[in-house]
Design a protein around this motif. Structure first.
Motif, PDB file in Angstrom:
ATOM      1  N   VAL A  57       0.847  -1.198   0.000  1.00  0.00           N
ATOM      2  CA  VAL A  57       0.000   0.000   0.000  1.00  0.00           C
ATOM      3  C   VAL A  57       0.879   1.243   0.000  1.00  0.00           C
ATOM      4  O   VAL A  57       0.647   2.193  -0.760  1.00  0.00           O
ATOM      5  CB  VAL A  57      -0.972  -0.003   1.203  1.00  0.00           C
ATOM      6  CG1 VAL A  57      -1.778   1.287   1.258  1.00  0.00           C
ATOM      7  CG2 VAL A  57      -1.901  -1.207   1.133  1.00  0.00           C
ATOM      8  N   TYR A  58       1.910   1.242   0.832  1.00  0.00           N
ATOM      9  CA  TYR A  58       2.842   2.371   0.901  1.00  0.00           C
ATOM     10  C   TYR A  58       3.478   2.633  -0.471  1.00  0.00           C
ATOM     11  O   TYR A  58       3.563   3.777  -0.925  1.00  0.00           O
ATOM     12  CB  TYR A  58       3.934   2.101   1.943  1.00  0.00           C
ATOM     13  CG  TYR A  58       5.084   3.070   1.861  1.00  0.00           C
ATOM     14  CD1 TYR A  58       4.982   4.350   2.392  1.00  0.00           C
ATOM     15  CD2 TYR A  58       6.280   2.711   1.221  1.00  0.00           C
ATOM     16  CE1 TYR A  58       6.030   5.257   2.302  1.00  0.00           C
ATOM     17  CE2 TYR A  58       7.333   3.606   1.135  1.00  0.00           C
ATOM     18  CZ  TYR A  58       7.201   4.871   1.666  1.00  0.00           C
ATOM     19  OH  TYR A  58       8.237   5.763   1.560  1.00  0.00           O
ATOM     20  N   GLU A  59       3.912   1.576  -1.133  1.00  0.00           N
ATOM     21  CA  GLU A  59       4.599   1.712  -2.424  1.00  0.00           C
ATOM     22  C   GLU A  59       3.702   2.273  -3.522  1.00  0.00           C
ATOM     23  O   GLU A  59       4.198   2.801  -4.523  1.00  0.00           O
ATOM     24  CB  GLU A  59       5.186   0.362  -2.842  1.00  0.00           C
ATOM     25  CG  GLU A  59       6.346  -0.063  -1.960  1.00  0.00           C
ATOM     26  CD  GLU A  59       6.713  -1.534  -2.086  1.00  0.00           C
ATOM     27  OE1 GLU A  59       6.117  -2.247  -2.933  1.00  0.00           O
ATOM     28  OE2 GLU A  59       7.591  -1.974  -1.325  1.00  0.00           O
ATOM     29  N   LYS A  60       2.396   2.210  -3.356  1.00  0.00           N
ATOM     30  CA  LYS A  60       1.457   2.745  -4.353  1.00  0.00           C
ATOM     31  C   LYS A  60       1.158   4.233  -4.145  1.00  0.00           C
ATOM     32  O   LYS A  60       0.468   4.845  -4.958  1.00  0.00           O
ATOM     33  CB  LYS A  60       0.149   1.949  -4.326  1.00  0.00           C
ATOM     34  CG  LYS A  60       0.296   0.547  -4.877  1.00  0.00           C
ATOM     35  CD  LYS A  60      -1.017  -0.194  -4.868  1.00  0.00           C
ATOM     36  CE  LYS A  60      -0.824  -1.611  -5.367  1.00  0.00           C
ATOM     37  NZ  LYS A  60      -2.086  -2.376  -5.309  1.00  0.00           N
ATOM     38  N   LEU A  61       1.683   4.819  -3.064  1.00  0.00           N
ATOM     39  CA  LEU A  61       1.474   6.248  -2.841  1.00  0.00           C
ATOM     40  C   LEU A  61       2.189   7.041  -3.937  1.00  0.00           C
ATOM     41  O   LEU A  61       3.197   6.583  -4.481  1.00  0.00           O
ATOM     42  CB  LEU A  61       2.037   6.670  -1.475  1.00  0.00           C
ATOM     43  CG  LEU A  61       1.340   6.129  -0.231  1.00  0.00           C
ATOM     44  CD1 LEU A  61       2.107   6.551   1.021  1.00  0.00           C
ATOM     45  CD2 LEU A  61      -0.101   6.587  -0.162  1.00  0.00           C
ATOM     46  N   PRO A  62       1.687   8.242  -4.275  1.00  0.00           N
ATOM     47  CA  PRO A  62       2.401   9.090  -5.241  1.00  0.00           C
ATOM     48  C   PRO A  62       3.824   9.365  -4.747  1.00  0.00           C
ATOM     49  O   PRO A  62       4.098   9.363  -3.545  1.00  0.00           O
ATOM     50  CB  PRO A  62       1.581  10.386  -5.245  1.00  0.00           C
ATOM     51  CG  PRO A  62       0.218   9.985  -4.772  1.00  0.00           C
ATOM     52  CD  PRO A  62       0.450   8.856  -3.798  1.00  0.00           C
ATOM     53  N   GLY A  63       4.741   9.620  -5.659  1.00  0.00           N
ATOM     54  CA  GLY A  63       6.156   9.826  -5.335  1.00  0.00           C
ATOM     55  C   GLY A  63       6.391  10.865  -4.257  1.00  0.00           C
ATOM     56  O   GLY A  63       7.237  10.684  -3.381  1.00  0.00           O
ATOM     57  N   CYS A  64       5.644  11.975  -4.299  1.00  0.00           N
ATOM     58  CA  CYS A  64       5.857  13.031  -3.305  1.00  0.00           C
ATOM     59  C   CYS A  64       5.412  12.611  -1.912  1.00  0.00           C
ATOM     60  O   CYS A  64       5.779  13.247  -0.931  1.00  0.00           O
ATOM     61  CB  CYS A  64       5.123  14.310  -3.721  1.00  0.00           C
ATOM     62  SG  CYS A  64       3.330  14.135  -3.835  1.00  0.00           S
TER      63      CYS A  64
END
Length: 121
Positions: free
Chosen positions: A96-103
């Motif tokens: 889930v964390y890895e799917k967050l937007p880059g910023c």
């Protein structure tokens, strides 16, 4: 006149027996970086029973006011972790964390060195 007295007595009796909900305000750390994180974190925290939820981008402190009879601090933190943001007590699922937007990808403590629970959301 007797009707008014009875009506006032009934209103007074009703008010004296009403029970006020147990509202509580708590603060805890939530990791994130930006305005997008703020919106996601505050939206996730607004569960049934949460009266107010505000996350400060600079301090990373989340302040929530809630009705103790409907929710609790752990439930709120778990919900925030479920959308990808680690809290002081619960670690977000890595996928889930890895799917967050880059910023929004904040620096995380390693799972092995952290005393946070790893959620499976």
């Amino acid at each position: 006149m007797n009707t008014i007295k009875l009506l006032l007595l009934a209103v007074f009796a009703t008010l004296s027996f009403s029970v006020k909900a147990q509202d509580k305000t708590e603060s805890f750390k939530v990791y994130g970086n930006c305005g997008m994180c703020k919106k996601r974190i505050e939206t996730a925290a607004k569960l049934d029973g949460v009266i107010n939820a505000v996350w400060d981008v600079d301090t990373k402190i989340m302040t929530v006011a809630y009705d103790e009879s409907k929710t609790n601090k752990d439930t709120i933190q778990k919900k925030i972790a479920s959308v990808g943001h680690d809290t002081e007590k619960f670690r977000a699922n890595d996928k889930v964390y890895e799917k967050l937007p880059g910023c929004c990808l904040y620096e995380r403590k390693s799972a092995t060195n952290s005393n946070q629970k790893n959620n499976k959301y």
